[in-house]
Design an enzyme around this catalytic site. Sequence first.
Site, mmCIF file in Angstrom:
data_model
loop_
_atom_site.group_PDB
_atom_site.id
_atom_site.type_symbol
_atom_site.label_atom_id
_atom_site.label_comp_id
_atom_site.label_asym_id
_atom_site.label_seq_id
_atom_site.Cartn_x
_atom_site.Cartn_y
_atom_site.Cartn_z
ATOM 1 C CD GLU A 57 71.854 37.302 48.634
ATOM 2 O OE1 GLU A 57 71.320 36.812 49.645
ATOM 3 O OE2 GLU A 57 71.428 37.120 47.462
ATOM 4 C CB THR A 166 30.273 43.527 36.553
ATOM 5 O OG1 THR A 166 29.257 42.507 36.510
ATOM 6 C CG2 THR A 166 30.695 43.765 37.992
ATOM 7 C CB THR A 201 34.992 34.361 32.760
ATOM 8 O OG1 THR A 201 34.433 34.971 33.920
ATOM 9 C CG2 THR A 201 35.809 35.388 32.004
ATOM 10 C CD GLU A 294 41.957 39.836 34.369
ATOM 11 O OE1 GLU A 294 41.224 39.871 33.358
ATOM 12 O OE2 GLU A 294 43.095 40.334 34.403
ATOM 13 C CG LEU A 299 35.805 31.813 40.445
ATOM 14 C CD1 LEU A 299 35.761 30.637 41.415
ATOM 15 C CD2 LEU A 299 36.637 31.467 39.217
#
Length: 363
Positions: A57, A166, A201, A294, A299
Amino acid sequence: MASFEAVDHRHMARAMRLAERGLFTTQPNPRVGCVIAHGGTVVGEGFHQRAGGPHAEIHALRAAGERARGASVYVTLEPCAHHGRTPPCAEALVAAGVARVVVAAEDPNPKVDGRGMARLRAAGIAVESGLMREAARELNIGFFSRLERGHPYVRVKLAMSLDGRTALADGTSKWITGEAARADVQRWRARSSAILTGTGTALADDPRLTVRLPDLPHVSPLRVLLDRKLRTPEGAHLLDGSAPTLVLHGPSAAPGTHFAAVECAPVPESAHGLDLDAVLSLLARREVNELHVEAGPTLAGALFAAGLVDELLLYVAPVLLGDRARPLLAFPALTDMSRRWGFEVKDIRSVGDDQRLRLRPTP
């Protein structure tokens, strides 16, 4: 219920496009756009660019100058009515002498939550709300999630082969998808407040979890590592201090000296690891709006099993890895088809040779 004309829709659509310009830079604030007009003539416009800077604004009022007097204002989120890092926008609109304010979505922040519109009405300004409300909420889906649910909006990114795998059996996963898909992921990282992964990971891939788009202005997302027993080794990229990093661990674990460059914090444990609900609550308190995940199948599967996933960003590569390759998710076996997971398809598009599906779990 307010009745809006075609010119109202046109100006609010423009305000929405302006708000999108802040997609990567406003964290932890919402993305907001504003248009000031007399009938079909625009006299000022602006968008919120960065936390601590002027709100949409204010940019629009500065552009309009004296032409703001008697004008209609179109703003994608209710003007604030409190002193935060900047003065209240509602007061600025009153001082400018605008005649009408059209709001897309009400602000769920308890410091605002109707007070902005009430202040405008008290000054004799006509106020209407609800025009393109769903689009405004979608643009700030994480902001609304954090304030209304006490959790960030959780988006899980996964990449798989045509046969739902995967990685190879030995864990090799670079690269299932092509370069275009990997570049696309960088933009989803950049719009997020935080990027989360787990110990598996971190140990297997040693990721950096940074945004590798040097020409894209953005606020560096917080890197979040769930490491219950603090097993991440010295020299890991996530511990290098190159980006803001939070390591969450179990109450009994004590960080070693190689965690000195990052922040560590304990969270409660559940029967299967860290309490994921507690993790999300902690991140919401730290003003994380959109959480980009990721992580590996364990998980990711745990988040799905706990009902904590709001969106799945799934990249499908035109390759086959075979039935001995690793699965998409580690998930409890279903006893009957009625318990299967269903998804609403929000978007499907080609990204290079791969397909990207944006899916939301259905109840």
